[in-house]
Design a protein around this motif. Structure first.
Motif, PDB file in Angstrom:
ATOM      1  N   UNK A   4      25.807  75.707  73.362  1.00 10.77           N
ATOM      2  CA  UNK A   4      24.946  75.883  72.194  1.00 10.77           C
ATOM      3  C   UNK A   4      24.036  74.659  72.091  1.00 10.77           C
ATOM      4  N   UNK A   5      22.858  74.815  71.470  1.00 12.19           N
ATOM      5  CA  UNK A   5      21.940  73.661  71.352  1.00 12.19           C
ATOM      6  C   UNK A   5      22.594  72.516  70.610  1.00 12.19           C
ATOM      7  N   UNK A   6      22.275  71.301  71.044  1.00 15.28           N
ATOM      8  CA  UNK A   6      22.838  70.082  70.476  1.00 15.28           C
ATOM      9  C   UNK A   6      21.817  69.473  69.526  1.00 15.28           C
ATOM     10  N   UNK A   7      22.112  69.545  68.220  1.00 15.45           N
ATOM     11  CA  UNK A   7      21.213  69.003  67.205  1.00 15.45           C
ATOM     12  C   UNK A   7      21.990  68.014  66.333  1.00 15.45           C
ATOM     13  N   UNK A   8      21.244  67.205  65.559  1.00 20.24           N
ATOM     14  CA  UNK A   8      21.863  66.252  64.623  1.00 20.24           C
ATOM     15  C   UNK A   8      22.974  65.464  65.312  1.00 20.24           C
ATOM     16  N   UNK A  36      34.702  68.757  72.103  1.00 19.31           N
ATOM     17  CA  UNK A  36      35.842  69.299  71.366  1.00 19.31           C
ATOM     18  C   UNK A  36      37.092  68.973  72.166  1.00 19.31           C
ATOM     19  N   UNK A  37      38.079  68.364  71.526  1.00 20.98           N
ATOM     20  CA  UNK A  37      39.292  67.938  72.211  1.00 20.98           C
ATOM     21  C   UNK A  37      40.186  69.135  72.486  1.00 20.98           C
ATOM     22  N   UNK A  38      41.104  69.009  73.450  1.00 22.59           N
ATOM     23  CA  UNK A  38      42.024  70.121  73.738  1.00 22.59           C
ATOM     24  C   UNK A  38      42.842  70.538  72.521  1.00 22.59           C
ATOM     25  N   UNK A  39      43.182  69.589  71.643  1.00 22.38           N
ATOM     26  CA  UNK A  39      43.934  69.960  70.446  1.00 22.38           C
ATOM     27  C   UNK A  39      43.133  70.888  69.545  1.00 22.38           C
ATOM     28  N   UNK A  40      41.828  70.673  69.488  1.00 19.51           N
ATOM     29  CA  UNK A  40      40.985  71.521  68.648  1.00 19.51           C
ATOM     30  C   UNK A  40      40.739  72.895  69.268  1.00 19.51           C
ATOM     31  N   UNK A  41      41.026  73.042  70.574  1.00 18.56           N
ATOM     32  CA  UNK A  41      40.796  74.317  71.247  1.00 18.56           C
ATOM     33  C   UNK A  41      41.993  75.251  71.180  1.00 18.56           C
ATOM     34  N   UNK A  42      43.107  74.759  70.653  1.00 16.48           N
ATOM     35  CA  UNK A  42      44.314  75.577  70.588  1.00 16.48           C
ATOM     36  C   UNK A  42      44.023  76.850  69.800  1.00 16.48           C
ATOM     37  N   UNK A  43      44.438  77.972  70.345  1.00 17.54           N
ATOM     38  CA  UNK A  43      44.276  79.316  69.754  1.00 17.54           C
ATOM     39  C   UNK A  43      42.837  79.801  69.794  1.00 17.54           C
ATOM     40  N   UNK A  72      30.475  69.728  62.152  1.00 21.75           N
ATOM     41  CA  UNK A  72      29.258  70.015  62.922  1.00 21.75           C
ATOM     42  C   UNK A  72      29.580  70.474  64.344  1.00 21.75           C
ATOM     43  N   UNK A  73      30.840  70.376  64.768  1.00 22.85           N
ATOM     44  CA  UNK A  73      31.212  70.749  66.134  1.00 22.85           C
ATOM     45  C   UNK A  73      31.936  72.079  66.196  1.00 22.85           C
ATOM     46  N   UNK A  74      31.990  72.811  65.086  1.00 24.18           N
ATOM     47  CA  UNK A  74      32.796  74.026  65.057  1.00 24.18           C
ATOM     48  C   UNK A  74      32.317  75.077  66.048  1.00 24.18           C
ATOM     49  N   UNK A  75      31.008  75.208  66.197  1.00 14.23           N
ATOM     50  CA  UNK A  75      30.509  76.245  67.105  1.00 14.23           C
ATOM     51  C   UNK A  75      30.526  75.813  68.565  1.00 14.23           C
ATOM     52  N   UNK A  76      30.691  74.515  68.824  1.00 17.74           N
ATOM     53  CA  UNK A  76      30.647  74.008  70.195  1.00 17.74           C
ATOM     54  C   UNK A  76      32.043  74.076  70.819  1.00 17.74           C
ATOM     55  N   UNK A  77      32.591  75.287  70.886  1.00 17.49           N
ATOM     56  CA  UNK A  77      33.920  75.453  71.465  1.00 17.49           C
ATOM     57  C   UNK A  77      33.869  75.233  72.971  1.00 17.49           C
ATOM     58  N   UNK A  78      32.822  75.760  73.610  1.00 18.47           N
ATOM     59  CA  UNK A  78      32.674  75.607  75.057  1.00 18.47           C
ATOM     60  C   UNK A  78      31.830  74.362  75.321  1.00 18.47           C
ATOM     61  N   UNK A 109      31.558  81.560  73.958  1.00 16.73           N
ATOM     62  CA  UNK A 109      30.611  80.599  74.510  1.00 16.73           C
ATOM     63  C   UNK A 109      29.161  80.965  74.271  1.00 16.73           C
ATOM     64  N   UNK A 110      28.891  81.997  73.521  1.00 13.86           N
ATOM     65  CA  UNK A 110      27.500  82.330  73.201  1.00 13.86           C
ATOM     66  C   UNK A 110      26.781  83.088  74.284  1.00 13.86           C
ATOM     67  N   UNK A 111      27.496  83.650  75.252  1.00 14.03           N
ATOM     68  CA  UNK A 111      26.838  84.427  76.290  1.00 14.03           C
ATOM     69  C   UNK A 111      26.384  85.775  75.761  1.00 14.03           C
ATOM     70  N   UNK A 112      25.507  86.390  76.511  1.00 16.04           N
ATOM     71  CA  UNK A 112      25.015  87.706  76.111  1.00 16.04           C
ATOM     72  C   UNK A 112      24.818  88.542  77.364  1.00 16.04           C
ATOM     73  N   UNK A 113      25.084  89.816  77.207  1.00 17.23           N
ATOM     74  CA  UNK A 113      24.871  90.752  78.308  1.00 17.23           C
ATOM     75  C   UNK A 113      23.395  91.075  78.374  1.00 17.23           C
ATOM     76  N   UNK A 114      22.778  90.757  79.488  1.00 11.02           N
ATOM     77  CA  UNK A 114      21.358  91.033  79.628  1.00 11.02           C
ATOM     78  C   UNK A 114      21.193  92.324  80.410  1.00 11.02           C
ATOM     79  N   UNK A 115      20.002  92.788  80.483  1.00 10.61           N
ATOM     80  CA  UNK A 115      19.724  94.049  81.141  1.00 10.61           C
ATOM     81  C   UNK A 115      20.132  93.975  82.597  1.00 10.61           C
ATOM     82  N   UNK A 116      20.903  94.962  83.043  1.00 10.29           N
ATOM     83  CA  UNK A 116      21.361  94.982  84.415  1.00 10.29           C
ATOM     84  C   UNK A 116      20.409  95.815  85.262  1.00 10.29           C
ATOM     85  N   UNK A 117      20.571  95.736  86.555  1.00  8.92           N
ATOM     86  CA  UNK A 117      19.629  96.433  87.410  1.00  8.92           C
ATOM     87  C   UNK A 117      20.332  96.979  88.632  1.00  8.92           C
TER      88      UNK A 117
END
Length: 1619
Positions: free
Chosen positions: A978-982, A1002-1009, A992-998, A1073-1081
């Motif tokens: 995700x974009x890094x601001x502030x 973010x420490x391993x303890x914060x990634x639990x579950x 401010x780091x809640x959305x930056x899971x990937x 991680x904020x990925x998105x399925x884009x048009x396939x071909x």
């Protein structure tokens, strides 16, 4: 005939494009060959005949699909014809075809007409058309006509649709029309007649790929090409062609210019372009050539600009020359004008005239006849008897005749030289003598002669003598001065400056130099005009020795006194003098050591020595005495053989001996005391204050010592006391005791004083320490504890040797450590550890803080220290160690240490000395701007992707992401999807780091579950000391925090490389991680579909921007993860592709998605005013960001924000490059316009323009090393899917991921009986589970059976069986007996509901809540079908099911993208044993299928309708009779069928899938794992595999395609199929 009546005879077309056919026949009953015909079953019978009759067949065209645009090359040129510019469009440029449409019916419909022309049919010229056919193109009747012939356009286009007869329409096709335009580069050209050959540039614009020719010719104007008479042949007539080859844009047209000697003036002719071929002409088709012949124009001027004549000469003849055209007569007036010489009048000769004047009329005209090149201008010179200096007058040419002009030398100076009766100038004497110290001297210069009525000028100068003696600049000042004699003046002075070498005296003897006279005016020189100057110094530079001062004071305790003797004069020789003493009030041996008047007391001066000391010893007797005096004298000077020496005037010194150290003095030993307050009321603390006596201790002294209140109050905080201390002879110190009392109140530290009373002292004086302070420390109050010495700061590299570390500047690439005196690494720990122990200071209980200051600015002033407060998720700023991300080269830092007492209260903080970070001792230096404190540098990082298969034990079925980032000293890398601001809050505040899971913030303890892994791995790498991990204390958790080590374990400091590894499931990439399925071909022609997930990756390189905040260089890339599978491959149709100063602080440098560089920076002026983009008071200037010389890019600078004040406001700016580069490295310059206001001017808000005064821009240099980051190579891997059929509802609803059933238990190998249902489902391989991020949906279900034993196969690319394109049940085929679309989710109204009156009763599992369990299974979908209609065909037919399904994102926003796939399974009907079907027994003998046969129950009763029974009876009887009548026909048919069968049963034929003994699944960097594949006769689950055809005789193998690295196109969804 029975065959005809029973409809057994049919016509089968061969698939060609013919629409008509026929065959001939005869009729016979076996005996009679005569027969009659009745047309269409109506009308009368024809006359009997025996000849064959023709049977006509009309064939209805089969729709073969959309038309295909085969050729679309566009027009490449236009041409002129009959004043029109056009070209024909033929099938060579535009061609489409359709299998079932004739060219006359294949229509091109124009949807967007050309902008600059029109399309028309040659049969109807002038009328624009909106459509045409392929037949028109084949016939060459369609043409494009340019409407604006003189326009500068070189291209046009139109948009068209293609329409066939069905109709099918192919939309939005573009036909491009391009051409070239030829013109002259310039419309006019000026040349000279001497040019010879000129080349006129001809340029071509537009389409340069086409060869073209143009005609170039000349046309006369005022210039002609007639050779008949002189002056008319100005150029040579030219006509010819100019040829442009492919890609040539410039040619020349050559014309020859004739040079003659006749002056004609400017003449012009024309060069024109015409008759272009394969090109058009522009407006600039004509060029005007103007010929100038200035070299032939008659020019008149003087032959020289200065003439000399003597006054005694009678006249002057000045030569005038003529150049150019000599064919005509020309003339000019020659006149005179006075300068210093006096001319006569035009009517007479006056007294004092020097020459006879010439006037400015025609009477004084000089004429040049034709052919004459020279003439003279004559002037009469007048000779008088008076003395005169040289005089001048001027000749001037004016008013030339019409055909001539004046040359540059139209004026000339005439100099009249005077007679030789001049006065003479000389020196008085030939030699002069001066002393070296004479300074400024004068020598006489005389003038004599008969005529002194005029003034004279002469120069007096110096030069070296021969041979050289005196040196200019050392012995005299070289000079050159002008001496002017007024009329009748006979004597003047020439001044000289003699230099004395008193700075470095040398006894040189006599030296000489020469003074001479020169450059006289009005006089001439006579002897002596040079004289010799003699400089003598025999009495000046003799060495002289004397004292420097006449009186000295020395204390008895000093032990000796040194008196300086100074020598002046020439110091290049030896000299000496005796220094001796004489007694006064001071006694010899009692007060000083005697120096005798003898050679033992002689002081020697060596060459060059100027000062020597004469030392006398002073006796310190310890007794107090008054001041005493003795004398020190010098005498008997002595020089060397070459140079004598003399005694100076100051030869005696008075020396006074003082006795201050022996004066009895009383004072306190210490200046301050501190004591802890008693902890109980019964306890008393005693402070012992010592009074010391210095000086003479042989007498008695006394003094009174008393206490004085301060913040401490006597009687409450201490006991008051006053005491007289008596010092007996020999006593040097006495103690004074003060008692400190307990005070229960919690107070701040208190103090009181102890003083010596000077009025009560006797026998001694009071020293400077006559008052001390005693501080009572309250244990209950903070600040009562202090370290015994200030801390020191060193690099952690030198923690084991702090002494050495203090002598060098710390490295900018390694942490700093604050070493306190209680740390065993402290340099003087052997002295301070006892004090720490005494004060109960625990090294582990010390509070640390750090302060930083920027480097010096350009003016050299130091910046203030500011406390570091920005904590991060990895670091703390209140620890003993400060990480390197907080400083850069040349930054200044210091630490603050504050101990904590046993009660937890902080003590007094102490600051260390400041240290400066080094510039040349970095560990990971930058490649470009190493050691620069303000350089911003970021090399490209590398991201790589790898698919890890299900066989991996640690990370099965995941995508492995590796990010490698080059490290530079002081850099902190941040990675996130995700974009890094502030940044300041992002690093310090968890919210401010809640959305930056990937990410790596973010420490391993914060990634639990949340997710299984992250970029920060607790176990990567281990702490073993290996390459890059062997620096001192690099992983010591006693100095560095665990969270810090968690980050820095990813840094190899030897290779200077960060390495981050992470493994994510595909579901994590989309959901978390904020990925998105884009048009396939679908890849054209390959039969594969790619489903792609795009995940952004943001990488920021952080640097400290002291005193607070962060600066960043931001990179962005995108990661693509694709899995592929087989797809429905349809036959391809149409396809497409100053002084005023300030501070600049760079906050962020990043590259946008379009590759442009963005620089954000903050400014603060050091003047009253602000920076502006531009201002009316400084026109022509604008603030800007300039790129380096080798980076040809520009920037747009904008002001984003500014404080609303004129008092040094902060302003935020952004500069964005206009286009992108791969590498932005270089030194950039920021130029800002300072705009000042008066000190009394208030800020009145935002005004435009700002009321201020702009000044010249200021320049700030910003070194940047920044490169764009390449996108990581996209990752592609195969996704295995399964198609299962069963008659068990329970098995149909089971989730294979949540159950322990094996594949064999899922396998249903039985038959489907009447009344049962077929449960079919498609799901992806549980080992490659994509979880809930994606969903699989069945779209269509087809059912089919083959004709005459034909088995449908699915080979969309035609490369597996090499029998052409095969589409199974999806596409209609004559080889299929029955084909049904039984389910269609998108169009349910078009499905087939029944067969032979029996309903299929087919529906999707998602249409009923009964099958909700299947709907909740990730990646699975199913359908239900009634089996009864499958029994409605005769024995021997096999039924096949084929499904189309999609895989797409589970996000509803992506559901509009459909991605079809097909899966097909055979359903056969068993009417005998398996031995009847050799297809399944010997797969090499016949074309097979990759579909499992599902048998129907052979014991089930045969359901046949009455109509079906009757039809069998009707068929059997006529068949017997038919055999007897058409035996020959049967024989022919049998032969043909036998031949066909032989072709169909050729040996070594492959089935759809060759059964493999090994199924090798290969992955990158993984060991090969082999899994057994069951034969198709027992396994209904067909995986999506890529088939590699095996060679003949080898074991066939099915291989799953390796993990692929493939760059995919941007497209959303594609249909697919699996059989």
């Amino acid at each position: 005939m029975e065959d005809i009546y029973e409809n057994r005879v049919s016509y089968q077309h061969d698939g060609s494009e013919t629409v008509e056919d026929n065959f001939s026949f005869t009729v016979s009953d076996g005996t009679n060959r005569m027969f009659a015909m009745q047309q269409d079953g109506r009308g009368d019978l024809t006359i009997g005949h025996t000849s064959p009759q023709e049977f006509g067949i009309e064939i209805l065209s089969l729709d073969d699909g959309s038309p295909i645009l085969e050729v679309n090359l566009g027009l490449q040129f236009l041409e002129y014809t009959d004043l029109e510019m056009f070209n024909i469009i033929t099938s060579n440029e535009l061609k489409a075809f359709d299998l079932d449409t004739r060219p006359e019916e294949l229509i091109f419909i124009i949807t967007v007409v050309p902008k600059h022309g029109r399309l028309e049919n040659v049969d109807n010229i002038g009328v624009a058309i909106n459509s045409f056919t392929q037949a028109d193109l084949d016939g060459g009747v369609i043409r494009y006509v340019l409407s604006s012939p003189m326009s500068d356009v070189t291209q046009d286009s139109f948009v068209f649709d293609i329409l066939d007869s069905k109709p099918h329409r192919v939309n939005d096709n573009i036909f491009h029309i391009i051409w070239s335009v030829i013109s002259f580069e310039k419309p006019s050209l000026n040349i000279t007649e001497t040019a010879g050959v000129i080349q006129i540039p001809v340029i071509r614009r537009g389409n340069l790929k086409q060869y073209s020719i143009v005609h170039c010719g000349t046309r006369s104007g005022t210039a002609t090409s007639d050779p008949g008479r002189p002056g008319t042949l100005d150029y040579v007539q030219h006509t010819g062609q100019v040829q442009f080859d492919e890609w040539q844009d410039t040619k020349v047209c050559t014309v020859i210019i004739n040079d003659d000697s006749i002056f004609e003036g400017p003449e012009a002719f024309y060069v024109e372009l015409s008759q272009p071929t394969y090109s058009l002409l522009s407006r600039e088709r004509q060029a005007v050539i103007t010929i100038y012949d200035v070299e032939d124009e008659p020019v008149i001027e003087f032959s020289q600009d200065v003439y000399h004549v003597n006054e005694s000469d009678s006249h002057l003849s000045a030569l005038i020359a003529r150049k150019g055209d000599l064919s005509n007569s020309v003339s000019v007036i020659c006149s005179t004008s006075s300068v210093t010489a006096a001319g006569s009048s035009l009517v007479g000769l006056e007294s004092g005239s020097d020459y006879i004047s010439r006037g400015r009329t025609n009477a004084y005209r000089v004429v040049f006849p034709p052919g004459v090149t020279t003439a003279s201008c004559d002037v009469k010179i007048v000779d008088d008897s008076e003395f005169e200096i040289s005089e001048q007058f001027e000749l001037e040419l004016i008013d030339p005749s019409t055909d001539a002009i004046l040359g540059p030398v139209y004026k000339s100076i005439v100099i009249i030289e005077g007679p030789s009766d001049e006065s003479q100038v000389s020196f008085t004497l030939p030699t002069y003598h001066f002393a070296e110290d004479s300074g400024l001297v004068e020598i006489e210069v005389l003038r004599k002669g008969s005529d002194l009525s005029h003034s004279s000028v002469v120069w007096c100068a110096t030069r070296l003598s021969d041979p050289p003696s005196a040196t200019p600049g050392q012995d005299y000042v070289p000079t050159s001065s002008q001496i002017t004699f007024s009329p009748h003046q006979t004597e003047k002075k020439c001044q000289l400056n003699i230099l004395d070498d008193n700075v470095d005296p040398r006894l040189e003897g006599n030296e000489t130099f020469i003074v001479f006279l020169s450059s006289t005016s009005g006089s001439s020189l006579s002897d002596p005009y040079s004289t010799t100057i003699v400089i003598y110094d025999s009495h000046l530079d003799v060495p002289i020795m004397e004292f420097i001062q006449d009186q000295y004071f020395v204390d008895e305790s000093e032990g000796s006194v040194s008196v300086e003797i100074q020598r002046t004069g020439d110091l290049s020789y030896d000299s000496s003098i005796i220094c001796y003493t004489r007694q006064q009030s001071a006694a010899v041996m009692m007060d000083y050591d005697e120096r005798y008047l003898s050679e033992t007391s002689r002081i020697f001066f060596q060459p060059g020595e100027k000062v020597k000391n004469c030392t006398v010893g002073i006796v310190n007797d310890g007794d107090f005495e008054p001041e005493e005096v003795f004398l020190l004298k010098i005498g008997q000077p002595r020089g060397s053989e070459k140079c004598e020496a003399k005694l100076g005037a100051l030869d005696t010194v008075f020396i006074t001996i003082t006795n201050q150290d022996d004066v009895p003095t009383l004072q306190f030993e210490e200046i301050a005391y501190s004591v802890n307050e008693p902890s109980t009321a019964s306890q008393i603390e005693t402070v012992i204050v010592r009074v010391v006596r210095t000086g003479d201790l042989n007498t008695t002294s006394n003094v009174r010592v008393s206490t004085r209140d301060g913040s401490a109050v006597s009687g409450i905080d201490y006991s008051p006391r006053s005491q007289m201390l008596d010092f007996q002879p020999g006593v040097d110190s006495l103690d004074f005791e003060v008692e400190v009392l307990y005070n229960g109140d919690i107070e701040w530290h208190e103090s009181f004083s102890v003083v010596l009373e000077p009025q009560d002292s006797q026998g001694a004086v009071i020293g400077p320490v006559q008052s001390i302070s005693i501080t009572i420390l309250d244990n209950e109050v903070s600040g009562s504890l202090v370290l015994p010495a200030p801390p020191v700061v060193v690099s952690m590299l030198n923690y084991d040797n702090v002494d050495s570390g203090l002598k060098i500047n710390p490295s900018p690439g390694y942490p700093l450590v604050c070493v306190t005196p209680c740390d065993l690494h402290y340099p003087t720990y052997s002295l301070t550890h006892s004090l720490c122990k005494q004060s109960a200071i625990n090294q582990s209980h010390v509070i640390y803080s750090w302060e930083v200051a920027l480097p010096k600015d350009r003016s050299g002033s130091k910046q203030p220290f500011v406390r570091i407060t920005d904590k991060t998720v990895f670091t703390d700023v209140n620890k003993m160690v400060l990480e390197s991300i907080y400083f850069r080269p040349n930054f200044r830092l210091r630490c603050v240490a504050q101990p904590i007492n046993k009660n937890g209260n902080p003590g007094i903080p102490l600051k260390s000395k400041s240290i400066t970070i080094g510039t040349d001792n970095g560990i990971c230096k930058a490649a470009i701007f190493s050691g620069h404190p303000h350089g911003y540098q970021a090399q490209s990082f590398l991201a790589s992707l790898e698919y890890v298969g299900p066989e991996d034990l640690d990370h099965p079925n995941t995508v492995h992401i590796t990010v490698e980032i080059p490290h530079q000293d002081g850099m902190l890398p941040l990675i996130s999807t995700f974009p890094l601001h502030n940044l300041r809050f992002l690093l310090s505040e968890p919210i401010y780091r809640q959305q930056h899971v990937c990410s790596n913030i973010v420490t391993p303890e914060e990634l639990v579950s949340v997710v299984d892994t992250g970029f920060l791995s607790p176990s990567y790498p281990s702490n073993v000391h290996g390459p890059g991990y062997a620096f001192p204390y690099q992983f010591d958790n006693r100095l560095r925090e665990n969270r810090t080590l968690l980050l820095y374990k990813h840094l190899n400091m030897k290779s200077c490389l960060w390495t981050f590894d992470v493994w994510y499931h595909m579901t994590d990439l989309v959901d978390t991680c904020g990925g998105r399925v884009i048009s396939d071909f679908q890849v054209s022609g390959s039969g594969q579909t790619y489903l792609t997930v795009r995940v952004p990756l943001y990488v920021s390189y952080l640097y400290a921007t002291a005193p607070i905040g962060w600066g960043s260089l931001e990179h962005r890339t995108e990661m693509e993860f694709s899995f592929y599978y087989s797809t429905v491959l349809w036959k391809s149709g149409l396809q497409t592709t100053g002084k005023l100063s300030g501070h600049v602080q760079v906050l962020r440098i990043k590259i946008k998605e379009d590759g442009k560089l963005v620089v954000d920076f903050k400014t603060q002026p050091n003047f009253r005013g602000l920076y502006v983009l531009e201002h009316a008071t400084l026109p022509g200037f604008r603030s800007r960001l300039l790129s380096p010389m080798d980076r040809d890019i520009s920037f747009d600078l904008t002001l984003l924000w500014g404080q609303q004040t004129f008092d040094s406001p902060h302003q935020l700016w952004r500069a964005t490059s206009n286009y992108n580069l791969k590498d932005y490295t270089g030194t950039y310059s920021i130029e800002l316009i300072p705009c000042t206001v008066k000190f009394t001017q208030p800020y009145t808000g935002i005004e435009s323009p700002v009321p201020c005064t702009a000044h010249q821009p200021q320049e700030f240099e910003v070194p940047i090393s920044f490169q764009q980051t390449n996108h990581p190579v996209p990752l592609v891997y195969s996704l295995n899917t399964q198609f299962e059929l069963t008659n068990n509802k329970h098995m149909f609803l089971l989730d294979p991921v949540k159950t322990d059933l094996s594949l064999a238990e899922y396998d249903y190998s039985g038959t489907f009986s009447q009344g049962q249902k077929i449960y079919g489902r498609v799901l992806w391989d549980p080992e490659q589970d994509l979880k809930h991020a994606y969903q699989l949906t069945i779209e269509k279900v087809f059912l089919c059976t083959g004709r005459d034993g034909y088995i449908p196969t699915y080979d969309p690319a035609g490369d597996i069986y090499e029998r052409g394109l095969q589409f199974g049940c999806v596409q209609p085929s004559t080889k299929l007996l029955h084909r049904f679309l039984i389910l269609d989710r998108g169009s349910p109204d078009v499905v087939d509901l029944h067969f032979n009156s029996l309903p299929f009763d087919a529906h999707f599992a998602s249409d009923s809540v009964e099958y909700l369990a299947l709907q909740n299974t990730p990646g699975a979908d199913g359908f239900i079908l009634n089996v009864d209609p499958l029994y409605k065909v005769t024995s021997g037919h096999q039924w096949f099911l084929q499904v189309l399904y999609i895989i797409s994102s589970s996000d509803p926003t992506h559901q509009k993208y459909r991605n079809r796939r097909s899966s097909m399974m055979s359903v056969g009907k068993r009417d005998a044993t398996m031995e009847k079907f050799p297809l399944f027994e010997n797969k090499s003998k016949r074309n097979g299928t990759n579909m499992r046969q599902i048998n129907l129950n052979i014991t089930a009763s045969r359901i046949i309708t009455d109509d079906e029974s009757i039809s069998h009876v009707v068929i059997i009887v006529p068949s017997v009779l038919g055999v007897l009548l058409i035996t020959s026909v049967i024989i022919v048919v049998a032969i043909i069928r036998r031949r066909r069968k032989r072709k169909q049963t050729l040996p070594n034929r492959r089935n759809n899938i060759e059964i493999a003994e090994q199924n090798s699944i290969k992955y990158k960097h993984r060991n090969n794992l082999c899994a057994e594949v069951k034969p198709l006769s027992t396994d209904k689950r067909i995986k999506n595999t890529v088939i590699h055809n095996s060679e003949k005789g080898k074991v066939p193998v099915v291989r799953i395609k390796d993990v692929n690295i493939h760059k995919v196109k941007k497209k959303d969804n594609i249909s697919g199929t699996e059989v």
